[in-house]
Design an enzyme around this catalytic site. Sequence first.
Site, PDB file in Angstrom:
ATOM      1  N   ILE A  71      71.577  42.669  41.284  1.00  0.00           N
ATOM      2  CA  ILE A  71      71.275  43.845  42.095  1.00  0.00           C
ATOM      3  C   ILE A  71      71.964  43.761  43.448  1.00  0.00           C
ATOM      4  O   ILE A  71      72.608  44.713  43.897  1.00  0.00           O
ATOM      5  CB  ILE A  71      69.756  43.998  42.265  1.00  0.00           C
ATOM      6  CG1 ILE A  71      69.105  44.289  40.913  1.00  0.00           C
ATOM      7  CG2 ILE A  71      69.429  45.106  43.268  1.00  0.00           C
ATOM      8  CD1 ILE A  71      67.585  44.242  40.926  1.00  0.00           C
ATOM      9  N   ALA A  97      62.534  52.455  41.855  1.00  0.00           N
ATOM     10  CA  ALA A  97      63.973  52.165  41.889  1.00  0.00           C
ATOM     11  C   ALA A  97      64.575  51.965  40.513  1.00  0.00           C
ATOM     12  O   ALA A  97      65.751  52.249  40.293  1.00  0.00           O
ATOM     13  CB  ALA A  97      64.247  50.944  42.766  1.00  0.00           C
ATOM     14  N   HIS A 142      57.564  52.494  43.890  1.00  0.00           N
ATOM     15  CA  HIS A 142      58.148  51.504  42.966  1.00  0.00           C
ATOM     16  C   HIS A 142      58.944  52.211  41.869  1.00  0.00           C
ATOM     17  O   HIS A 142      58.750  51.980  40.677  1.00  0.00           O
ATOM     18  CB  HIS A 142      57.051  50.623  42.361  1.00  0.00           C
ATOM     19  CG  HIS A 142      57.558  49.279  41.922  1.00  0.00           C
ATOM     20  ND1 HIS A 142      56.813  48.139  41.991  1.00  0.00           N
ATOM     21  CD2 HIS A 142      58.753  48.898  41.386  1.00  0.00           C
ATOM     22  CE1 HIS A 142      57.505  47.112  41.538  1.00  0.00           C
ATOM     23  NE2 HIS A 142      58.701  47.554  41.163  1.00  0.00           N
ATOM     24  N   SER A 145      71.350  33.550  49.841  1.00  0.00           N
ATOM     25  CA  SER A 145      70.872  33.272  48.495  1.00  0.00           C
ATOM     26  C   SER A 145      70.437  31.816  48.446  1.00  0.00           C
ATOM     27  O   SER A 145      70.565  31.084  49.435  1.00  0.00           O
ATOM     28  CB  SER A 145      71.968  33.538  47.445  1.00  0.00           C
ATOM     29  OG  SER A 145      72.103  34.915  47.186  1.00  0.00           O
ATOM     30  N   GLU A 158      50.217  46.980  45.594  1.00  0.00           N
ATOM     31  CA  GLU A 158      50.417  48.257  44.908  1.00  0.00           C
ATOM     32  C   GLU A 158      49.245  48.588  43.987  1.00  0.00           C
ATOM     33  O   GLU A 158      48.706  47.695  43.341  1.00  0.00           O
ATOM     34  CB  GLU A 158      51.723  48.208  44.099  1.00  0.00           C
ATOM     35  CG  GLU A 158      52.947  48.045  44.975  1.00  0.00           C
ATOM     36  CD  GLU A 158      54.237  47.901  44.163  1.00  0.00           C
ATOM     37  OE1 GLU A 158      54.178  47.902  42.906  1.00  0.00           O
ATOM     38  OE2 GLU A 158      55.304  47.783  44.788  1.00  0.00           O
ATOM     39  N   ARG A 211      60.354  42.840  45.727  1.00  0.00           N
ATOM     40  CA  ARG A 211      58.906  42.820  45.531  1.00  0.00           C
ATOM     41  C   ARG A 211      58.247  42.935  46.895  1.00  0.00           C
ATOM     42  O   ARG A 211      58.776  42.453  47.906  1.00  0.00           O
ATOM     43  CB  ARG A 211      58.458  41.524  44.844  1.00  0.00           C
ATOM     44  CG  ARG A 211      58.827  41.443  43.373  1.00  0.00           C
ATOM     45  CD  ARG A 211      57.969  42.386  42.547  1.00  0.00           C
ATOM     46  NE  ARG A 211      58.246  42.273  41.122  1.00  0.00           N
ATOM     47  CZ  ARG A 211      59.138  42.999  40.469  1.00  0.00           C
ATOM     48  NH1 ARG A 211      59.870  43.896  41.142  1.00  0.00           N
ATOM     49  NH2 ARG A 211      59.323  42.857  39.171  1.00  0.00           N
ATOM     50  N   LEU A 213      71.905  37.736  46.486  1.00  0.00           N
ATOM     51  CA  LEU A 213      73.146  38.321  45.988  1.00  0.00           C
ATOM     52  C   LEU A 213      73.283  38.047  44.490  1.00  0.00           C
ATOM     53  O   LEU A 213      74.261  37.466  44.029  1.00  0.00           O
ATOM     54  CB  LEU A 213      74.351  37.774  46.755  1.00  0.00           C
ATOM     55  CG  LEU A 213      75.628  38.609  46.666  1.00  0.00           C
ATOM     56  CD1 LEU A 213      75.445  39.933  47.412  1.00  0.00           C
ATOM     57  CD2 LEU A 213      76.826  37.861  47.238  1.00  0.00           C
ATOM     58  N   GLY A 214      72.276  38.479  43.730  1.00  0.00           N
ATOM     59  CA  GLY A 214      72.333  38.398  42.278  1.00  0.00           C
ATOM     60  C   GLY A 214      72.935  39.671  41.713  1.00  0.00           C
ATOM     61  O   GLY A 214      73.794  40.300  42.347  1.00  0.00           O
TER      62      GLY A 214
END
Length: 317
Positions: free
Chosen positions: A160, A286, A284, A179, A266, A237, A157-158
């Site tokens: 983003i 976003a 990737h 978190s 990736e 990630r 819950l940072g």
Amino acid sequence: MAAITGEAEAEAPGVVFVHGSPPFGLPFKDRLLSRFQLIHTSELAESSHVKVMLCMDHTPVTSQTLHKLPSLECIVASSAGVDHIDLPTCRLRGIAVSNGSQAFSEDVADYAVALLMDVLRKISAGDRYLRSGLWPAKGDYPLGWKLGGKRVGIVGLGNIGSEVAKRLVAFGCGIAYNSRKKRPSVSFPYYADVCDLAANSDILVICCALTSETHHIINKDVMTALGKEGVIINVGRGSLINEKELVQFLVEGQIRGAGLDVFENEPIVPRELLELDNVVLSPHNAVVTPEAFEAMQELAIANLEAFFSNKPLLSPI
């Protein structure tokens, strides 16, 4: 000292070591040169006195790199994630690190919600069904599921994660989170254990940082706790999830679906995922908006100016 350019260096208030993109590839080179004197990797041998690094993209900052910069005091990263930076060495040496998460958080949160809506309402799968000519041949496509009222567990819950929560509250979802520690200013239920969060959620949205502690934080135990009706969205990630176990759970129908913007290796994506209609895949993307890159540039410059003004960094980690 060799410098990247000529005329601007006389006015530049501070020296910045640019790690990553070559000088001609910097998307905001002119804006940087109006404020700072820049040196690059080719001049690393001459930069032992440098105090601040601008790390572009995901260029690794290893202990060997840091060893060549004995006077380094600050790293300004242009990316949201900092798993490419040797944080233990930075902590040991007292090197401050900032990232670009603030700049990207709104766009990544939008994307996470879009992936979730797509998985639940089967938008991409329905599009493929229509384009393949199956609608007139086989009839209506199977129903999807409503988003409103779902219990959403947010892992991380940072910046983003908080933006994801804000958007999903507007849809009428219940929010809980995991978190590193409980946030006193947040009223959402907190679960110190991710399995407990999963057991009390219909959906998991993964947007925490990748560290040694969070590597494969989403594994078979978490997915079992989430259950067969559960959905996983990952905009963090790829290695936050044990991809092999996720593929197995999806193929066997042990969870309902997934929306994945990131992968462990990736750009290689497991073949099994390509064949599943209950999985929405994204390369990737976003963070990829012009607005996000503009905000990243502003934040990076602001962090550099804060360092040279002896002020707190705007986005410390």
